[in-house]
Scaffold this active site. Sequence first.
Site, mmCIF file in Angstrom:
data_model
loop_
_atom_site.group_PDB
_atom_site.id
_atom_site.type_symbol
_atom_site.label_atom_id
_atom_site.label_comp_id
_atom_site.label_asym_id
_atom_site.label_seq_id
_atom_site.Cartn_x
_atom_site.Cartn_y
_atom_site.Cartn_z
ATOM 1 N N LYS A 1 0.843 -1.215 0.000
ATOM 2 C CA LYS A 1 0.000 0.000 0.000
ATOM 3 C C LYS A 1 0.868 1.251 0.000
ATOM 4 O O LYS A 1 0.521 2.256 -0.608
ATOM 5 C CB LYS A 1 -0.861 0.051 1.271
ATOM 6 C CG LYS A 1 -2.060 -0.844 1.237
ATOM 7 C CD LYS A 1 -3.067 -0.432 2.295
ATOM 8 C CE LYS A 1 -2.520 -0.335 3.694
ATOM 9 N NZ LYS A 1 -2.252 -1.554 4.389
ATOM 10 N N GLU B 1 -2.823 7.115 3.722
ATOM 11 C CA GLU B 1 -2.793 5.648 3.726
ATOM 12 C C GLU B 1 -3.152 5.152 5.126
ATOM 13 O O GLU B 1 -2.560 5.585 6.113
ATOM 14 C CB GLU B 1 -1.381 5.171 3.350
ATOM 15 C CG GLU B 1 -1.237 3.671 3.414
ATOM 16 C CD GLU B 1 0.222 3.189 3.320
ATOM 17 O OE1 GLU B 1 1.118 3.991 2.975
ATOM 18 O OE2 GLU B 1 0.448 2.003 3.618
ATOM 19 N N THR C 1 -11.260 -13.841 -7.560
ATOM 20 C CA THR C 1 -11.720 -12.503 -7.161
ATOM 21 C C THR C 1 -12.478 -12.500 -5.828
ATOM 22 O O THR C 1 -12.760 -11.439 -5.286
ATOM 23 C CB THR C 1 -12.650 -11.902 -8.232
ATOM 24 O OG1 THR C 1 -13.809 -12.711 -8.315
ATOM 25 C CG2 THR C 1 -11.966 -11.834 -9.574
ATOM 26 N N LYS C 2 -12.777 -13.677 -5.323
ATOM 27 C CA LYS C 2 -13.629 -13.734 -4.115
ATOM 28 C C LYS C 2 -13.045 -12.980 -2.912
ATOM 29 O O LYS C 2 -13.776 -12.220 -2.253
ATOM 30 C CB LYS C 2 -13.902 -15.199 -3.751
ATOM 31 C CG LYS C 2 -14.980 -15.400 -2.701
ATOM 32 C CD LYS C 2 -16.379 -15.175 -3.235
ATOM 33 C CE LYS C 2 -16.863 -16.397 -3.989
ATOM 34 N NZ LYS C 2 -18.096 -16.139 -4.739
ATOM 35 N N ASP D 1 2.857 -7.738 -10.008
ATOM 36 C CA ASP D 1 4.203 -7.780 -9.432
ATOM 37 C C ASP D 1 5.210 -7.261 -10.469
ATOM 38 O O ASP D 1 5.168 -7.654 -11.628
ATOM 39 C CB ASP D 1 4.596 -9.229 -9.081
ATOM 40 C CG ASP D 1 3.759 -9.783 -7.944
ATOM 41 O OD1 ASP D 1 2.985 -9.011 -7.352
ATOM 42 O OD2 ASP D 1 3.885 -10.988 -7.652
ATOM 43 N N GLY E 1 22.444 0.865 14.235
ATOM 44 C CA GLY E 1 21.879 -0.182 15.081
ATOM 45 C C GLY E 1 22.035 0.137 16.554
ATOM 46 O O GLY E 1 22.658 1.129 16.925
ATOM 47 N N CYS F 1 26.239 5.717 11.263
ATOM 48 C CA CYS F 1 25.796 5.781 12.655
ATOM 49 C C CYS F 1 26.522 4.739 13.508
ATOM 50 O O CYS F 1 27.706 4.899 13.759
ATOM 51 C CB CYS F 1 24.280 5.673 12.742
ATOM 52 S SG CYS F 1 23.653 6.494 14.209
ATOM 53 N N LEU F 2 25.878 3.632 13.880
ATOM 54 C CA LEU F 2 26.614 2.630 14.643
ATOM 55 C C LEU F 2 27.812 2.120 13.820
ATOM 56 O O LEU F 2 28.852 1.752 14.370
ATOM 57 C CB LEU F 2 25.697 1.462 15.029
ATOM 58 C CG LEU F 2 26.345 0.379 15.885
ATOM 59 C CD1 LEU F 2 26.840 0.930 17.210
ATOM 60 C CD2 LEU F 2 25.369 -0.759 16.150
ATOM 61 N N GLY F 3 27.670 2.127 12.505
ATOM 62 C CA GLY F 3 28.765 1.728 11.611
ATOM 63 C C GLY F 3 29.962 2.666 11.767
ATOM 64 O O GLY F 3 31.120 2.240 11.696
ATOM 65 N N HIS G 1 22.447 9.694 9.128
ATOM 66 C CA HIS G 1 21.866 8.685 8.229
ATOM 67 C C HIS G 1 21.636 9.267 6.833
ATOM 68 O O HIS G 1 20.540 9.747 6.539
ATOM 69 C CB HIS G 1 20.539 8.190 8.795
ATOM 70 C CG HIS G 1 20.688 7.350 10.011
ATOM 71 N ND1 HIS G 1 20.845 5.980 9.955
ATOM 72 C CD2 HIS G 1 20.723 7.679 11.307
ATOM 73 C CE1 HIS G 1 20.961 5.510 11.182
ATOM 74 N NE2 HIS G 1 20.889 6.512 12.028
ATOM 75 N N GLU H 1 21.173 7.776 4.148
ATOM 76 C CA GLU H 1 20.234 6.976 3.342
ATOM 77 C C GLU H 1 18.835 7.576 3.300
ATOM 78 O O GLU H 1 18.083 7.334 2.357
ATOM 79 C CB GLU H 1 20.187 5.525 3.859
ATOM 80 C CG GLU H 1 19.525 5.282 5.213
ATOM 81 C CD GLU H 1 20.451 5.444 6.419
ATOM 82 O OE1 GLU H 1 21.471 6.153 6.282
ATOM 83 O OE2 GLU H 1 20.152 4.897 7.496
#
Length: 534
Positions: free
Chosen positions: A17, A141, A189-190, A241, A355, A382-384, A508, A510
């Site tokens: 979604k 959503e 479709t049910k 998909d 982490g 971060c933790l890295g 972060h 990312e």
Amino acid sequence: MAKYIFITGGVVSSLGKGIAAASVGKLLESKGLKVTLIKCDPYINVDPGTMNPFQHGEVYVTDDGAETDLDLGHYERFTNAKLTKDNNITTGKIYHSVISKERKGQYLGKTVQIIPHITNEIKENIKKASFGKKVDVVIVEIGGTVGDIEGLPFLEAIRQFKLELGKDYAINIHVTLVPYIKSAGETKTKPTQHSVGTLREIGITPDIILCRTEKPLSQEARSKIALFCNMDKEAVITAIDVKSIYEVPGCFQLQGLDKLIVRMLNIKCEDGDLSLWNSQVVKKPKSFSGILPIAVVGKYITLQDAYKSIYEALAHGAIENGIKLAIHKIDSEDIEKSSAAKYLKGIRGVLIPGGFGNRGIEGKIKAVQFARENKIPFFGICLGMQTAVIEFARNVCKLNRAHSTEFSKNTKYPVISLLDEQKAVKVKGASMRLGAYECALRKGSRAHEAYRKVKIFERHRHRYEFNSQYRQIMEKKGLEVSGFNPEGKLVEIVELKDHPWFVACQFHPEFKSKPDKAHPLFVDFIKYSLKEKN
Ligand code: GLN
């Protein structure tokens, strides 16, 4: 006045979604409209910040420091919407607010009830997210699956919302599963009929149905769904998909979903052009031939969602570099039990994500050592970053058993220690150093080379930091502090000079990467991983 699209899900969870909502946002933006997106999560936690990644997946952080659902990451990657704490509404947040109003006597002696008090609070919160933003369309959503007890107040709230706004101002999109039954060779479709039936029992009639399927939906199946669900066949859309989530907007556009939405909402706008997105983000990567093996060494590698934004940002960096990635997800506990060489041999770049907690830490430290000594491009986040500093302190500066006070309270060399501002903090929720902070980059560093500017803003989520008492001794041994927070002088990025590319940041990056605008650190991490042959 903004118009609203409410997205619900039926039959099963994990139907995508969030991707569907983000794709609708992308389509509308391509038509020149301004959108914002809201995620409503029916759980009782005030926010997902206190949840284990195994329960919830990644916690996505916004610029204003909200710890939110990972769907907000999809929204920001697909669209230009700038999201804040107002864009994630949870049952916990709603009750928290209603109960504190009740304690202040703001309900004037009334009995406080789900209807109208909780539902009104939900509606107010939905409206709040677009206040002052001049947004054309708000996409909301609703998490969970229709039929869940906990989702009912949200569904009741959006039912009322649509009724109050009137025709042309709100539509409902329902995402369902149309399973393919192999033995019968048919799509069924049910389940969709039942799910729509459940929605209708509570007064919501979908205007559009997005059918998740693995096989294309036959015309007959579409007609059947349209007939039983009381809608036009053109409003039954196939959400088949696809290999890449970034294909979804194009799939929807091909079926006319964008036109249908603006017609239903009576919006006058441009036709819409997705060609740049489709060519850059969807078609281009299909032509790449080489494969670059990159390792992500973490604790939650069995769970795809735990490092969602990391994997996405890597994919974005790969697109920019014209290469496919083979991501080796390596459990740091496995490295801990054996050796880094066993898992990292042949790997061209090593990334250690963020982490919490002690488990697998020594494995991460071994992975850093392997990447540092073997000159494999290394990216710590971060933790890295914290593990990279610990490794350098132990093995290069010879600060025996140096550690973070998160894992060893009484370590002799606390090279990572609690942030000053954290010392008095007792509560767990929303209490870390959170959100976007300025960072000044040192000219000539790898970070500066990547960003091509000296002032950046990146998002944080941590309690511990580089302990500046050890800065001098580490710098002497070749660790370069290439990014620091100008206000607090906190160390935000460290690098190694005698290494092809070794960059570790406390923030972060990312969270700010997009498929059509890859984050510069991810671009350069992959660029140097490609360059260096080990
Ligand atoms: N556990 C570390 C801290 O709190 C790192 C956090 C993270 O990686 N997000 O500082």
